[in-house]
Write an enzyme that holds these catalytic residues in place. Structure first.
Site, PDB file in Angstrom:
ATOM      1  N   GLU A  59      91.643  -9.425-178.318  1.00  0.00           N
ATOM      2  CA  GLU A  59      92.400  -8.711-177.724  1.00  0.00           C
ATOM      3  C   GLU A  59      92.162  -7.459-176.980  1.00  0.00           C
ATOM      4  OE1 GLU A  59      95.793  -8.209-180.342  1.00  0.00           O
ATOM      5  OE2 GLU A  59      96.520 -10.320-180.257  1.00  0.00           O
ATOM      6  N   ARG A  75      90.127  -7.456-173.685  1.00  0.00           N
ATOM      7  CA  ARG A  75      90.951  -7.565-172.338  1.00  0.00           C
ATOM      8  C   ARG A  75      91.303  -6.431-171.833  1.00  0.00           C
ATOM      9  NH1 ARG A  75      94.505 -11.575-172.222  1.00  0.00           N
ATOM     10  NH2 ARG A  75      94.580 -10.989-169.980  1.00  0.00           N
ATOM     11  N   HIS A  76      90.873  -4.895-172.548  1.00  0.00           N
ATOM     12  CA  HIS A  76      90.898  -3.812-171.984  1.00  0.00           C
ATOM     13  C   HIS A  76      89.811  -3.550-170.842  1.00  0.00           C
ATOM     14  CE1 HIS A  76      94.829  -2.737-173.785  1.00  0.00           C
ATOM     15  NE2 HIS A  76      94.201  -3.427-174.814  1.00  0.00           N
ATOM     16  N   GLN A 122      77.674 -14.354-182.450  1.00  0.00           N
ATOM     17  CA  GLN A 122      77.544 -15.409-183.476  1.00  0.00           C
ATOM     18  C   GLN A 122      76.609 -16.644-183.151  1.00  0.00           C
ATOM     19  OE1 GLN A 122      81.940 -16.601-183.839  1.00  0.00           O
ATOM     20  NE2 GLN A 122      82.050 -15.222-185.892  1.00  0.00           N
ATOM     21  N   ARG A 164      79.671 -22.438-185.456  1.00  0.00           N
ATOM     22  CA  ARG A 164      80.466 -21.210-185.518  1.00  0.00           C
ATOM     23  C   ARG A 164      82.007 -21.641-185.375  1.00  0.00           C
ATOM     24  NH1 ARG A 164      79.720 -17.566-179.949  1.00  0.00           N
ATOM     25  NH2 ARG A 164      79.200 -19.188-178.664  1.00  0.00           N
ATOM     26  N   ASN A 215      86.141   6.117-171.191  1.00  0.00           N
ATOM     27  CA  ASN A 215      86.361   7.382-171.029  1.00  0.00           C
ATOM     28  C   ASN A 215      87.897   7.731-171.649  1.00  0.00           C
ATOM     29  OD1 ASN A 215      88.668   6.728-168.831  1.00  0.00           O
ATOM     30  ND2 ASN A 215      86.750   6.127-167.508  1.00  0.00           N
ATOM     31  N   ARG A 220      90.642   8.498-170.659  1.00  0.00           N
ATOM     32  CA  ARG A 220      91.992   7.910-169.742  1.00  0.00           C
ATOM     33  C   ARG A 220      92.205   6.392-170.282  1.00  0.00           C
ATOM     34  NH1 ARG A 220      93.043   7.164-163.180  1.00  0.00           N
ATOM     35  NH2 ARG A 220      95.245   7.548-163.300  1.00  0.00           N
ATOM     36  N   ARG A 260      98.386  -0.714-177.759  1.00  0.00           N
ATOM     37  CA  ARG A 260      97.747  -1.324-179.017  1.00  0.00           C
ATOM     38  C   ARG A 260      98.600  -0.525-180.197  1.00  0.00           C
ATOM     39  NH1 ARG A 260      97.000  -6.449-177.108  1.00  0.00           N
ATOM     40  NH2 ARG A 260      95.503  -6.303-175.478  1.00  0.00           N
TER      41      ARG A 260
HETATM   42  C1  LIG Z   1     101.775  -6.722-177.186  1.00  0.00           C
HETATM   43  C2  LIG Z   1     100.934  -7.291-176.217  1.00  0.00           C
HETATM   44  C3  LIG Z   1     101.049  -8.741-175.968  1.00  0.00           C
HETATM   45  C4  LIG Z   1     100.117  -9.252-175.309  1.00  0.00           C
HETATM   46  N1  LIG Z   1     100.116 -10.603-175.053  1.00  0.00           N
HETATM   47  C5  LIG Z   1      99.346 -11.351-174.123  1.00  0.00           C
HETATM   48  C6  LIG Z   1      99.224 -12.887-174.006  1.00  0.00           C
HETATM   49  O1  LIG Z   1     100.092 -13.304-174.711  1.00  0.00           O
HETATM   50  N2  LIG Z   1      98.570 -13.349-173.123  1.00  0.00           N
HETATM   51  C7  LIG Z   1      97.495 -12.590-172.696  1.00  0.00           C
HETATM   52  O2  LIG Z   1      96.689 -13.138-171.955  1.00  0.00           O
HETATM   53  N3  LIG Z   1      97.378 -11.266-172.600  1.00  0.00           N
HETATM   54  C8  LIG Z   1      98.276 -10.758-173.416  1.00  0.00           C
HETATM   55  N4  LIG Z   1      98.286  -9.282-173.741  1.00  0.00           N
HETATM   56  C9  LIG Z   1      97.139  -8.519-172.849  1.00  0.00           C
HETATM   57  C10 LIG Z   1      97.567  -7.909-171.828  1.00  0.00           C
HETATM   58  O3  LIG Z   1      98.238  -8.816-170.774  1.00  0.00           O
HETATM   59  C11 LIG Z   1      96.576  -7.248-171.039  1.00  0.00           C
HETATM   60  O4  LIG Z   1      95.668  -7.847-170.535  1.00  0.00           O
HETATM   61  C12 LIG Z   1      95.853  -6.023-171.874  1.00  0.00           C
HETATM   62  O5  LIG Z   1      96.873  -5.341-172.575  1.00  0.00           O
HETATM   63  C13 LIG Z   1      95.173  -4.904-171.130  1.00  0.00           C
HETATM   64  O6  LIG Z   1      96.210  -3.934-170.311  1.00  0.00           O
HETATM   65  P1  LIG Z   1      95.850  -3.804-168.849  1.00  0.00           P
HETATM   66  O7  LIG Z   1      95.957  -4.963-167.968  1.00  0.00           O
HETATM   67  O8  LIG Z   1      97.005  -3.002-168.540  1.00  0.00           O
HETATM   68  O9  LIG Z   1      94.791  -2.659-168.650  1.00  0.00           O
HETATM   69  P2  LIG Z   1      93.156  -2.489-168.939  1.00  0.00           P
HETATM   70  O10 LIG Z   1      92.347  -3.803-168.749  1.00  0.00           O
HETATM   71  O11 LIG Z   1      93.238  -1.693-169.905  1.00  0.00           O
HETATM   72  O12 LIG Z   1      93.061  -1.722-167.736  1.00  0.00           O
HETATM   73  C14 LIG Z   1      93.632  -0.287-167.458  1.00  0.00           C
HETATM   74  C15 LIG Z   1      94.411  -0.075-166.427  1.00  0.00           C
HETATM   75  O13 LIG Z   1      93.507  -0.301-165.239  1.00  0.00           O
HETATM   76  C16 LIG Z   1      94.131  -0.805-164.066  1.00  0.00           C
HETATM   77  N5  LIG Z   1      93.398  -1.957-163.947  1.00  0.00           N
HETATM   78  C17 LIG Z   1      92.398  -2.681-164.678  1.00  0.00           C
HETATM   79  N6  LIG Z   1      91.782  -3.801-164.002  1.00  0.00           N
HETATM   80  C18 LIG Z   1      92.640  -3.932-162.964  1.00  0.00           C
HETATM   81  C19 LIG Z   1      92.381  -4.784-161.648  1.00  0.00           C
HETATM   82  N7  LIG Z   1      91.733  -6.128-161.883  1.00  0.00           N
HETATM   83  N8  LIG Z   1      93.200  -4.797-160.747  1.00  0.00           N
HETATM   84  C20 LIG Z   1      94.397  -3.708-160.831  1.00  0.00           C
HETATM   85  N9  LIG Z   1      94.298  -2.634-161.790  1.00  0.00           N
HETATM   86  C21 LIG Z   1      93.586  -2.886-162.891  1.00  0.00           C
HETATM   87  C22 LIG Z   1      95.449  -1.375-164.568  1.00  0.00           C
HETATM   88  O14 LIG Z   1      96.423  -0.123-164.071  1.00  0.00           O
HETATM   89  C23 LIG Z   1      95.580  -1.043-166.003  1.00  0.00           C
HETATM   90  O15 LIG Z   1      96.713  -0.991-166.678  1.00  0.00           O
HETATM   91  C24 LIG Z   1      99.153  -8.597-174.375  1.00  0.00           C
HETATM   92  C25 LIG Z   1      99.021  -7.125-174.543  1.00  0.00           C
HETATM   93  C26 LIG Z   1      99.877  -6.492-175.472  1.00  0.00           C
HETATM   94  C27 LIG Z   1      99.780  -4.965-175.442  1.00  0.00           C
END
Ligand SMILES: Cc1cc2nc3c(=O)[nH]c(=O)nc-3n(C[C@H](O)[C@H](O)[C@H](O)COP(=O)(O)OP(=O)(O)OC[C@H]3O[C@@H](n4cnc5c(N)ncnc54)[C@H](O)[C@@H]3O)c2cc1C
Length: 248
Positions: A91, A94-95, A105, A171, A187, A189, A198
């Protein structure tokens, strides 16, 4: 070893060098990271003389209020995270605005891997015992598979490659609760976005616990970037955090 909470170490923080030809009239307490952001913000309007007499942390509060989040991007913090599960790391990564280096692993022997007890199981002896038994069974299965695969691929002369082949296949039986270690650099932000998502009530309990622990560490490290987050006890009796400055 079974982890019941994450371990966080701040590995790196900004080191600010003020240019002698553009001195800022600093006010109040601050760290290098906060000064770096203030310096960058003030450069935009050449307001180094600090006409509003703002302390650094007041200045940064105003930056957040005005949603000038790009100023916060100058200050990066690197954290070593240990005692977190592979489920959590999946998870976390994904950020996308952070950088990650994670224990492999494929290369590292997981015969003595540690495991992270899911927070919802912690404190219930019966649940913990049955969960532990599953972890131990999976680990034994991993050890057995590695040994068998090393024999099966005995003809691969490069021992490092053979071990990698065995470990990457074995694994597959390791559970999501297997402990991992990750270095994360982001950073201020990007940390804020991750923390907002989170540490919220909708997040998985383990990553939520981690986010709260990171928030505490970063609030102590650089209050100007993170002090607006409020930690509270949610209806589910767990800690959560929120900020009035949504996605600065
Ligand atoms: C409670 C919860 C449940 C979730 N459940 C699922 C799930 O079931 N399945 C799943 O796949 N994911 C799930 N996620 C993950 C979610 O979809 C996001 O991928 C993750 O939270 C990363 O957040 P983000 O995409 O806003 O930002 P980050 O990747 O952290 O990036 C920060 C910000 O940068 C900008 N940014 C980054 N990349 C781009 C881009 N390519 N284009 C445009 N702007 C961009 C956006 O403004 C973004 O908000 C879940 C997240 C949470 C918090």
């Amino acid at each position: 070893m079974f982890y019941s909470e994450p371990r966080i170490t701040i590995l790196a923080r900004p080191a600010f060098t003020e240019p002698a030809h553009l001195p800022v009239h600093w006010m109040g307490e601050s760290t290098d990271g906060e000064r770096l952001a203030e310096f960058a913000g003030r450069l935009c309007y050449m307001s180094q003389k600090n006409p509003a007499s703002r302390a650094t942390r007041e200045y940064l509060e105003n930056i957040k209020r005005q949603r000038h989040g790009s100023v916060l991007e100058h200050a990066s913090y690197s954290l070593l995270l240990e005692g977190v599960s592979r489920a959590l790391s999946h998870e976390l990564v994904r950020h996308r605005t952070a950088s990650y280096s994670q224990l492999s692993q494929r290369y590292v022997d997981e015969s003595e891997a540690n495991f992270v007890v899911p927070p919802a199981i912690l404190g219930d002896a019966a649940l913990e015992a049955s969960w532990r038994a599953e972890m131990e069974r999976a680990q034994a299965s991993y050890v057995g598979l590695v040994a068998e695969l090393m024999t099966r691929y005995a003809w691969v002369t490069d021992r490092v490659h053979r071990r990698k082949m065995a470990r990457e296949a074995a694994r597959g039986v390791l559970p999501n609760s297997t402990e991992t270690k990750v270095v994360v650099t982001a950073n201020a932000r990007a940390w804020r976005t991750m923390l907002e998502l989170r540490a919220g009530e909708g997040a998985d309990l383990e990553i939520r616990r981690l986010a709260i622990a990171i928030l505490r560490a970063l609030q102590a490290e650089a209050p100007g970037f993170f002090s607006d987050f409020e930690i509270y006890i949610a209806e589910d009796r767990r800690e959560a955090a929120r900020s009035e400055h949504h996605k600065v």
